[in-house]
Design an enzyme around this catalytic site. Structure first.
Site, short mmCIF file in Angstrom:
data_model
loop_
_atom_site.label_atom_id
_atom_site.label_comp_id
_atom_site.label_asym_id
_atom_site.label_seq_id
_atom_site.Cartn_x
_atom_site.Cartn_y
_atom_site.Cartn_z
N ASP A 262 0.97 -1.13 0.05
CA ASP A 262 -0.08 0.05 -0.25
C ASP A 262 0.87 1.11 0.01
OD1 ASP A 262 -1.96 1.86 -0.09
OD2 ASP A 262 -3.23 0.83 1.66
C1 BGC Z 1 -4.89 3.27 0.14
C2 BGC Z 1 -4.92 2.37 -1.04
C3 BGC Z 1 -4.60 3.19 -2.55
C4 BGC Z 1 -3.28 3.73 -2.25
C5 BGC Z 1 -3.02 4.70 -3.58
C6 BGC Z 1 -3.59 4.06 0.05
O1 BGC Z 1 -3.90 5.19 0.93
O2 BGC Z 1 -4.97 2.55 1.35
O3 BGC Z 1 -6.07 1.52 -1.00
O4 BGC Z 1 -4.90 2.12 -3.35
O5 BGC Z 1 -3.55 4.77 -1.33
O6 BGC Z 1 -3.94 5.69 -3.66
#
Ligand code: BGC
Length: 743
Positions: A262
Site C-alpha cells: 500500500d
Molecule cells: C490506500 C490504497 C490506495 C493507495 C493509492 C492508499 O492510501 O490505502 O487503497 O490504493 O493509497 O492511492
C-alpha cells in the site's frame, strides 16, 4: 516448439527461432521463457529498478531493453483521475472523467456473480481506455466492525460471499490486459492506526474468516497482483510479512504475481528483501497528503537494496524472484499484444452501473402506516400530490471524498435528479441538515443557527407534504465512510436522528433511504414505515433508486453484513478496547471466528437486520429440501434441492442461501456458515427447483493443532434460508471419512 526454444535458451542463444528477435519479445513464446530470457539480459541495477516506484502511480520498466513501465491506478469503483507525477495533487487533465460504479458493498449485496462479471468487464474497459496496467482493487477485507471507515470498499462480513463475488470481477477485468490488485492483504479491518496497529488473532480466525476471500481471488480469480496492508500482523508489517506473504500467499497458494505495498507501507529494506514484497510504492508520505524530500532512489527497495545485494547481505535470488514477478506482470499487461482498446463512460457502462444498483439496493422495512393502508412502497403516484425529498445526500456528490476511491465523474444522476425525473413537479426538495464539505480533516462544527433553520424548514415542509423521502446516511467525510479514520460512533451523524423524529412527528409517510457503506443505529426504527439501504451507487444511482421506489424494479438485494441493534452487539465490540480499537500499538481479535452473523447466531444476540436479509415486493414460499443421500464420504457430493415459489403478484428475484451446521463438534463451530447461494428470477406463480451441492470441504474448520483444514466425522445439517436468521427448510446427513472403518 516450446522445447526447441528452451534448448536454444539453455545453450545461451537467446534469440527466438521464429524470427531474429529476442525471446522475451517474442509473444509466441511461453511466458516463463520470456521472463527468464529478459532476466538473463538485465543488470543487477536494472532488476532493482523494477522493484520500486518512479512516480506516484508508475513503476519502472527496463528502457534499455524496451520493457515498458507499469501504470497503476485506483480503483476499485472506477478509474481515478490522473495524479501529478510527484505529489498527490490532481493533474488537472480534462479527459479523465469516468463512470462511477456502485461501491463494492452494493455489488456484494446483489449476491449475483453475473453483476460482478459485468462490473469487472466495464471497469476493465475504462482502465484500458485510460491506459492503465493495474487497477488497485477489488478489496475483500472482512467487515469486522461497523465503525471501519473503509467498509464501503469491501464485500461484507462473510468470507464465502466475498470470495464468490470477487472472482468474476477479477477475471473479466483482466481480460482487458489490466491486472486486478487485490487489497488490502491482510487484516486491515479498521482505519484507526492503520499504519502500525499490530493485529493478533488465532490461526482459526485467520484461515476461516480473514484469508479465504484473498485465496479465492488468487486461486480462482488468478489475480496478477495483490496489495499489502498498512498494519502489522503478529509483529511484522503486512507488506513484508513472512507468514502471510512468503508462507501462505507465495508458497501455499502458489501466487505467481506481484505483491505491491500500500502506498507508503514499506518500512525496512532487509524485511522487504526477504519477506515477500516485490514493488514499493508511495514511500515517505503518509499515503494521503505530505510529499517527501527523498527521491525514488532512496526507497527501501532502491539504492539501499542494491547496496545490500552488492555487499552480499541479502541473496541475489531475492531480486531475481521479485524482478521475474514484475516482468510477468508487465508481459501480462503493458506489453500484452493485441490488447482491446477499451472504452470510457459509454451507455453500456452506465447500464452496467444501473443494473448493479437495481439489484444491490436492499429493502429493509416496508410497513403500512396504518391498518387500513397498504405498505408505502412501491410508491403509488396516485396517492401523493406533494412529495418532499429531504436530506443532504439527495444532492451531494458522494464520489468526492472518502480517500483513494474518490472519482472524477462524467455524468451523475443524484437521488433528487432520479426522483424528479420520475415524479416531476410533485417533488420538492429541502436540505434538512448540513454535513460540511468533503475533506480529510475533522469537520468543523456547523453553526447551530444553520442546523436549526434547516431543520425547522424541513419539518414545516414535511407537514405540508403527502410523502417524505428522507435521503440521509453517512457520507465521504473524515470519520464517516472515509479512508484513514474510523467512525466515531454508531449513530447517524449531523443531527439526522432528531430530524427524522421531528419529521415523523408531523408526517408519518416517510420512506428513508440510507446512503452508506456501513450499518447504522436506528433509534427511530418504529416510527419510520419504509427503510431502504441504498449504498453509494455512483453515476446512475438516482435512476436505480427511482426504479426501486417506483416498483419498476422489484428489490432483490440482500445485506452482505449484519446490522447490530447496538454497537456492543457486534462481536468486535463485545470485549474491552484491546479487541477494538486496540491500545494504539496492538489489538487482539477477541471474538475470534465469530464475526458478523456467526457472532449473532452463536451467542443468540439477534441483529436488527441480519446478514442475508432483504425484502421484496413479492413473496417467496420455500418447499421441503430434498437431499440425495444420508451419508457424505470424501470425494463425494451430496445434492440438495429445494422448490421455491413466487406466491405474490409481481415478478421478482430471490437469493436462496445454504448454510451448514455441525450438530456436535469437538471444537467451537459457528451455529451456521454460508456455503452456497443462488439468485433466481420467478414470475408470479412460478416455481423453480433450486439445486446446491455440498462436499466435504464445506464441512471443514481450520484445525490449528494440525495446521490444516479438517472435517470431523458426524452429523451435519444444511439449512436453506432467505436470510441467515430466516431458515425455511433443512436436511441432515452424516459425514463418514472413507478410511473410517479402517482406523
Ligand atoms: C490506500 C490504497 C490506495 C493507495 C493509492 C492508499 O492510501 O490505502 O487503497 O490504493 O493509497 O492511492
Amino acid at each position: 516448439m516450446k522445447n526447441k526454444s528452451l534448448i536454444t535458451l539453455l545453450m545461451g542463444v537467446s534469440f527466438s527461432s521464429f524470427a531474429q528477435i529476442p525471446v522475451y519479445q517474442d509473444v509466441r513464446q511461453p511466458l516463463e521463457l520470456r521472463v527468464q530470457d529478459a532476466l538473463s539480459r538485465m543488470t543487477l541495477e536494472e532488476k532493482v529498478k523494477l522493484c520500486h516506484a518512479q512516480s506516484k502511480f508508475s513503476s519502472n520498466g527496463v528502457p534499455r531493453l524496451g520493457i515498458s513501465e507499469l501504470w497503476w491506478s485506483d480503483g476499485p469503483h472506477g478509474v481515478r483521475a490522473e495524479i501529478n507525477w510527484n505529489d498527490w495533487g490532481y493533474a488537472g487533465w480534462t479527459n479523465d472523467s469516468v463512470t462511477a460504479f456502485p461501491a463494492l458493498t452494493c455489488l456484494a449485496a446483489t449476491w449475483n456473480p453475473e453483476m460482478s462479471a459485468g462490473y469487472g468487464r466495464a471497469i476493465g474497459e475504462e482502465a484500458r481506455y485510460r491506459k492503465k496496467d493495474v487497477l488497485l482493487g477489488p478489496g475483500v477485507n472482512i467487515y469486522r466492525t461497523p465503525l471501519n471507515g473503509r467498509n464501503f470498499e469491501y464485500m461484507g462480513e462473510d468470507p464465502y460471499l466475498a470470495g464468490v463475488m470477487c472472482v468474476p470481477y477479477i477475471q473479466e477485468l483482466q481480460k482487458n490486459g489490466v491486472a486486478a490488485c487485490i487489497k488490502h492483504y491482510a487484516l486491515n479491518n479498521q482505519e484507526l492506526w492503520r499504519g502500525h496497529i499490530d493485529v493478533e488473532l488465532s490461526d482459526r480466525a485467520l484461515h476461516e474468516i480473514y484469508l479465504p476471500a484473498f485465496k479465492a481471488a488468487v486461486q480462482e480469480g488468478e489475480a496478477w497482483s495483490i496489495m499489502g496492508a498498512y498494519n502489522k500482523i503478529r509483529g511484522q508489517h503486512a507488506c513484508h510479512n513472512d507468514l502471510i506473504l512468503n508462507q501462505i500467499l507465495k508458497n501455499d497458494w502458489a501466487f505467481d504475481g506481484v505483491v505491491v505495498t500500500d502506498w507508503g507501507g514499506c518500512h525496512d529494506t532487509q524485511e522487504a528483501a526477504l519477506y515477500g514484497l516485490d514493488v514499493e510504492m508511495g514511500s515517505y508520505t503518509n499515503g494521503l497528503t505530505s510529499e517527501s524530500e527523498f527521491s525514488y532512489e532512496d526507497y527501501f527497495l532502491a539504492q539501499p537494496y542494491l547496496n545490500m545485494l552488492q555487499a552480499g547481505a541479502v541473496c541475489q535470488s531475492t531480486v531475481d524472484d521479485k524482478a521475474a514477478r514484475v516482468l510477468r506482470l508487465i508481459f501480462r499487461t503493458s506489453m500484452l499484444p493485441d490488447k482491446p482498446f477499451g472504452s470510457l463512460a459509454t451507455q453500456d457502462h452506465y447500464d452496467v452501473a444501473e443494473a448493479i444498483g437495481n439489484e444491490g439496493i436492499v429493502l429493509l422495512k416496508n410497513a403500512p402506516v396504518s391498518k387500513k393502508q397498504k405498505a408505502l412502497l412501491p410508491i403509488d403516484p396516485a396517492r401523493y400530490k406533494r412529495i418532499l425529498v429531504v436530506g443532504d445526500n439527495a444532492t451531494r456528490l458522494l464520489n468526492e471524498g472518502g480517500g483513494s476511491s474518490e472519482l472524477k465523474v462524467k455524468d451523475m444522476i443524484s437521488p433528487l435528479d432520479g426522483l424528479k425525473a420520475r415524479y416531476g413537479d410533485k417533488v420538492n426538495y429541502t436540505q434538512g441538515y448540513t454535513a460540511g464539505r468533503p475533506m480529510y480533516g475533522r469537520i468543523e462544527g456547523i453553526p447551530q443557527s444553520i442546523s436549526d433553520s434547516l431543520r425547522k424548514e424541513a419539518v414545516r415542509m414535511a407537514a405540508e407534504s403527502d410523502l417524505v423521502i428522507f435521503v440521509g446516511g453517512l457520507n465521504k467525510n473524515h470519520y464517516q465512510d472515509c479512508e484513514a479514520g474510523d467512525r466515531l460512533s454508531y449513530g447517524l451523524p449531523f443531527g439526522q436522528d432528531e430530524l427524522i423524529r421531528e419529521i415523523t412527528g408531523v408526517n408519518k409517510n416517510m420512506v428513508l433511504l440510507l446512503l452508506s457503506g456501513n450499518a447504522v443505529e436506528m433509534p427511530w426504527l418504529d416510527q419510520v414505515p419504509a427503510i431502504v439501504q441504498s449504498w453509494y451507487l455512483g453515476s446512475m444511482g438516482g435512476k436505480s433508486i427511482a426504479n426501486v421506489l417506483s416498483g419498476d424494479i422489484n428489490p432483490s438485494g440482500k445485506l452482505p453484513f449484519s446490522f447490530p441493534v447496538r454497537l456492543n452487539d457486534c462481536g468486535a465490540h463485545a470485549f474491552d478496547e484491546m479487541s477494538y480499537p486496540g491500545d494504539s500499538i496492538r489489538q487482539i481479535y477477541k471474538e475470534d471466528i465469530l464475526v458478523g452473523y456467526r457472532w449473532h447466531d452463536t451467542k443468540e444476540i439477534p441483529a436488527l437486520f441480519p446478514f442475508g436479509y432483504g425484502m421484496s415486493y413479492t413473496d417467496f414460499e420455500y418447499g421441503k429440501a430434498r437431499i440425495s443421500g444420508q451419508t457424505l464420504r470424501d470425494e463425494q457430493l451430496l445434492t440438495i434441492t429445494v422448490p421455491v415459489k413466487n406466491t405474490g403478484k409481481v415478478a421478482g428475484k430471490e437469493v436462496i442461501q445454504l448454510y451448514v451446521n455441525e450438530a456436535e463438534a469437538k471444537v467451537l463451530r459457528p451455529t451456521k456458515e454460508l456455503k452456497g447461494f443462488r439468485k433466481v428470477e420467478l414470475q408470479p406463480g412460478e416455481t423453480q427447483e433450486v439445486t446446491f451441492t455440498v462436499s466435504v470441504d464445506d464441512l471443514k474448520y481450520y484445525d490449528d493443532t494440525r495446521q490444516a483444514w479438517h472435517a470431523e466425522p458426524g452429523a451435519f445439517r444444511v439449512l436453506i434460508g432467505t436470510s441467515s436468521a430466516d431458515i425455511r427448510s433443512e436436511a441432515g446427513f452424516n459425514y463418514e471419512p472413507a478410511l473410517m472403518g479402517n482406523k
